[in-house]
Design a protein around this motif. Sequence first.
Motif, short mmCIF file in Angstrom:
data_model
loop_
_atom_site.label_atom_id
_atom_site.label_comp_id
_atom_site.label_asym_id
_atom_site.label_seq_id
_atom_site.Cartn_x
_atom_site.Cartn_y
_atom_site.Cartn_z
N ASP A 1 0.83 -1.20 0.00
CA ASP A 1 0.00 0.00 0.00
C ASP A 1 0.87 1.24 0.00
O ASP A 1 2.09 1.19 0.10
N TRP A 2 0.19 2.38 -0.14
CA TRP A 2 0.86 3.67 -0.29
C TRP A 2 1.39 4.18 1.04
O TRP A 2 0.67 4.20 2.03
N ARG A 3 2.62 4.62 1.05
CA ARG A 3 3.19 5.26 2.23
C ARG A 3 2.55 6.64 2.42
O ARG A 3 2.39 7.39 1.46
N PRO A 4 2.19 6.98 3.66
CA PRO A 4 1.67 8.33 3.90
C PRO A 4 2.70 9.42 3.58
O PRO A 4 2.34 10.53 3.22
N ASP A 5 3.98 9.08 3.66
CA ASP A 5 5.07 10.03 3.38
C ASP A 5 5.72 9.77 2.02
O ASP A 5 6.90 10.00 1.84
N ALA A 6 4.93 9.28 1.06
CA ALA A 6 5.47 8.91 -0.26
C ALA A 6 6.16 10.08 -0.94
O ALA A 6 5.80 11.24 -0.74
N ALA A 7 7.14 9.74 -1.75
CA ALA A 7 7.91 10.75 -2.47
C ALA A 7 7.10 11.39 -3.60
O ALA A 7 7.21 12.58 -3.86
N SER A 8 6.25 10.59 -4.26
CA SER A 8 5.50 11.12 -5.40
C SER A 8 4.05 11.41 -5.01
O SER A 8 3.60 11.05 -3.92
N THR A 9 3.33 12.03 -5.92
CA THR A 9 1.91 12.32 -5.68
C THR A 9 1.00 11.28 -6.32
O THR A 9 -0.21 11.47 -6.37
N ASP A 10 1.58 10.18 -6.81
CA ASP A 10 0.75 9.07 -7.32
C ASP A 10 -0.12 8.55 -6.19
O ASP A 10 0.23 8.66 -5.02
N GLY A 11 -1.22 7.93 -6.57
CA GLY A 11 -2.04 7.27 -5.57
C GLY A 11 -3.04 8.20 -4.90
O GLY A 11 -3.25 9.34 -5.33
N PRO A 12 -3.66 7.71 -3.82
CA PRO A 12 -4.73 8.46 -3.16
C PRO A 12 -4.17 9.63 -2.35
O PRO A 12 -2.97 9.68 -2.08
N PRO A 13 -5.03 10.55 -1.93
CA PRO A 13 -4.57 11.64 -1.07
C PRO A 13 -3.95 11.09 0.22
O PRO A 13 -4.36 10.02 0.70
N SER A 14 -3.00 11.80 0.77
CA SER A 14 -2.28 11.30 1.94
C SER A 14 -3.20 11.03 3.12
O SER A 14 -2.97 10.11 3.90
N HIS A 15 -4.30 11.78 3.26
CA HIS A 15 -5.19 11.56 4.40
C HIS A 15 -6.03 10.29 4.26
O HIS A 15 -6.69 9.89 5.22
#
Length: 195
Positions: A141-155
């Motif tokens: 799954d997506w890291r909340p602190d991901a480097a890119s803006t791919d994927g769902p919103p961080s919240h």
Amino acid sequence: MSHYERRFDPQKRHGLHSAEREAKWQPQRLLRSLGIQPGHVVLDLGCGTGFWTFPLADLAGPSGAVWALDVSQEMLDALAERHPPQTVRPLRSELPQIDLPDAAVDWIWGAFVVHEVEPLADLMAEMRRVLRAGGQVAILDWRPDAASTDGPPSHHRLSPAAVSEQLQAAGFEVLPQNWQHEDGYLIEARREGGP
């Protein structure tokens, strides 16, 4: 906010099979590292159009099977249009419910789906129910602190610690993990014995 707002929009499905996405996640290489064996029955949780389903079917081989589960009939239709192997079995199910019998699968693969499901504890309980004793689950799954803006919103994203806690609460043993990625995390866990 409804959990429906967290779901991937099927209208964006055409971007799921880009060369860029293939290079980023390297599905064959990543899945080979998990220990899925020929003959295993695998559940691809939130299969979408089959980005992970096809390499899972390769690993399980002709003596195995892959349950390709998605909430969206549109996604399952798009998967069918790609002509998956006969060992791939489409399954429409409204998560957190998994419409399979108890102890039906050896492995569960969940890529970019747990952040969409509420309540998460119900999904974990269902995963434990459908896994055979000693079976394994791997969650990407997506890291909340991901480097890119791919994927769902961080919240919308869940921390690895939160997912691990939910797995442990459901009776899974979380396994040590060395895999690292700037945008995602991988958690592997084993279903402990008992009913």
